[in-house]
Scaffold this active site. Structure first.
Site, PDB file in Angstrom:
ATOM      1  N   ARG A 115      11.592   3.659   3.092  1.00  0.00           N
ATOM      2  CA  ARG A 115      11.226   2.678   4.143  1.00  0.00           C
ATOM      3  C   ARG A 115      12.477   1.881   4.460  1.00  0.00           C
ATOM      4  NH1 ARG A 115       6.028  -1.104   4.103  1.00  0.00           N
ATOM      5  NH2 ARG A 115       5.200   0.881   4.868  1.00  0.00           N
ATOM      6  N   ARG A 136       0.801  -1.228   0.000  1.00  0.00           N
ATOM      7  CA  ARG A 136       0.000   0.000   0.000  1.00  0.00           C
ATOM      8  C   ARG A 136       0.836   1.281   0.000  1.00  0.00           C
ATOM      9  NH1 ARG A 136      -2.772  -4.109   1.739  1.00  0.00           N
ATOM     10  NH2 ARG A 136      -0.846  -4.538   2.825  1.00  0.00           N
ATOM     11  N   THR A 137       1.829   1.343   0.859  1.00  0.00           N
ATOM     12  CA  THR A 137       2.577   2.601   0.964  1.00  0.00           C
ATOM     13  C   THR A 137       3.279   2.904  -0.359  1.00  0.00           C
ATOM     14  OG1 THR A 137       2.869   2.176   3.303  1.00  0.00           O
ATOM     15  CG2 THR A 137       4.254   3.881   2.355  1.00  0.00           C
ATOM     16  N   LYS A 158      25.491  -4.543  -3.156  1.00  0.00           N
ATOM     17  CA  LYS A 158      26.955  -4.506  -3.324  1.00  0.00           C
ATOM     18  C   LYS A 158      27.613  -3.857  -2.115  1.00  0.00           C
ATOM     19  CE  LYS A 158      26.483  -3.716  -8.305  1.00  0.00           C
ATOM     20  NZ  LYS A 158      26.705  -2.704  -9.346  1.00  0.00           N
ATOM     21  N   HIS A 163       5.597   5.800  11.369  1.00  0.00           N
ATOM     22  CA  HIS A 163       5.072   5.697  10.007  1.00  0.00           C
ATOM     23  C   HIS A 163       4.118   6.885   9.843  1.00  0.00           C
ATOM     24  CE1 HIS A 163       3.808   4.211   6.256  1.00  0.00           C
ATOM     25  NE2 HIS A 163       3.578   2.944   6.546  1.00  0.00           N
TER      26      HIS A 163
HETATM   27  N1  ASP Z   1       1.882  -1.744   6.596  1.00  0.00           N
HETATM   28  C1  ASP Z   1       2.103  -1.277   7.936  1.00  0.00           C
HETATM   29  C2  ASP Z   1       3.558  -0.939   8.158  1.00  0.00           C
HETATM   30  O1  ASP Z   1       4.334  -0.946   7.243  1.00  0.00           O
HETATM   31  C3  ASP Z   1       1.560  -2.219   8.964  1.00  0.00           C
HETATM   32  C4  ASP Z   1       2.164  -3.575   9.014  1.00  0.00           C
HETATM   33  O2  ASP Z   1       3.090  -3.910   8.253  1.00  0.00           O
HETATM   34  O3  ASP Z   1       1.711  -4.353   9.856  1.00  0.00           O
HETATM   35  O4  ASP Z   1       3.926  -0.646   9.273  1.00  0.00           O
END
Ligand code: ASP
Length: 331
Positions: free
Chosen positions: A130, A79-80, A109, A158
């Site tokens: 991320r 999703r993100t 690398k 987040h």
């Molecule tokens: N998608 C959310 C996160 O990246 C929640 C999860 O992974 O549980 O934190």
């Protein structure tokens, strides 16, 4: 049969003048929810509603044409990453997607985060990151001359998820003050819980934290809740909160954060939201989840109008559109 009237067209004239660009967000990193106050939140929510109207009417605009966003993901994401990409594309910008595994990039690398960031900023106007390490987004921001948006730093924060979570609560229930919000599941490692809890301290809400003993909310965050003077309680049992909750925010146990997998096995199926449990909940409440779910909400709950988790997903795109426009100085 006559169609429902469409909302008015997206109107650029209604957008703020240059002096108010992005409500102070232009050129800023987005690292933590602590950067937001009620004014910036309501600014982002207003922009997100405009984005929703615009997408419904015409699908996309050229607001960010000529802008490039780098999406750098050292951890899995659906999703993100997809919503940042969709957000950028619906605003006419383009994306460098390093989201399918950094193992295919020079990270494999041995390249450092600092060098990867200093490379990507040569191509991109902003970087979404991320990373499994708490504080990695801050480190990246220290090296980058373009805005860095934290898309999850380990068990830290987040922030963009919390913005969309708060927006969803506001849109579903019409208010924030006065609500009873119950967070359920992995409150220790769940970064979305950390960010949303911190954001909620700005409102007059009651908070209930439901978790197994080993997954309780970190003390530092609990202290922020207490300092804000909110009514907050912890329990191990969903039954204690289900009848009064306006929001049931359910999370998965974060398997990837456990060093001892036998501990994960003990707690992984601790809570399951079922249709039977939902019969005890208020008629007007919402069940939310940052997703992915791995058994915490029974599929039979999906048809319940109170199940808001896929509407929550969609809100993510509108919020990220609003945020990108603001950070890139085009809102
Ligand atoms: N998608 C959310 C996160 O990246 C929640 C999860 O992974 O549980 O934190």
């Amino acid at each position: 049969m006559s169609k429902k009237p469409l909302p008015p067209l997206f109107n650029y004239d209604q957008l703020p003048q240059k002096s108010h660009i992005g409500n102070g967000l232009a050129g800023q990193d987005i690292l933590s929810v602590s950067q937001f106050n009620q004014d910036t939140l309501s600014y982002i929510f207003t922009r997100a509603r405009e984005m929703r109207q615009m997408v419904r009417r015409i699908g996309g605009v050229d607001l960010l044409k000529g802008h490039v966003l780098a999406c750098l993901f050292y951890e899995p994401s659906t999703r993100t990453s997809a919503s940042f990409i969709a957000a950028m594309e619906r605003l006419g910008g383009s994306v460098i997607p390093i989201t399918q595994g950094v193992q295919f990039s020079s990270v494999s690398k041995g390249e450092t985060l600092a060098d990867t960031i200093r490379t990507l900023e040569q191509y991109a106007d902003a970087i979404v990151l991320r990373h499994p390490k708490i504080g990695a987004a801050k480190t990246a921001a220290d090296y980058a001359s373009v805005p860095v948006l934290n898309a999850g730093d380990g068990a830290g924060e987040h922030p963009t998820q919390a913005l969309l979570d708060l927006f969803t609560i506001r849109e579903e229930l019409g208010r924030l003050d006065g609500l009873k919000v119950a967070m359920v599941g992995d409150l220790r490692y769940g970064r979305t819980v950390h960010s949303l809890t911190k954001l909620l301290t700005q409102y007059n809400v009651s908070l209930r934290f439901v978790s197994p003993e080993i997954l309780r909310l970190p003390l530092t965050i609990m202290n922020e809740v207490r300092d804000a003077g909110l009514d907050a309680r912890e329990t191990h049992d969903v039954a204690d909160v289900i009848e009064n909750a306006d929001v049931l925010y359910v999370t998965r146990v974060q398997k990837e954060r456990f060093s001892d997998l036998s501990q994960y096995e003990e707690v992984k199926e601790h809570y399951v939201i079922t249709p039977e449990l939902m019969t005890k909940a208020k008629e007007k409440m919402v069940v939310m989840h940052p997703l992915p779910r791995v058994g915490e909400i029974h599929y039979a709950v999906d048809g319940d109008p109170r199940a808001a988790y896929f509407r929550q997903v969609k809100n993510g795109m509108f919020i990220r559109m609003a945020l990108l426009a603001a950070v890139l100085g085009q809102a």
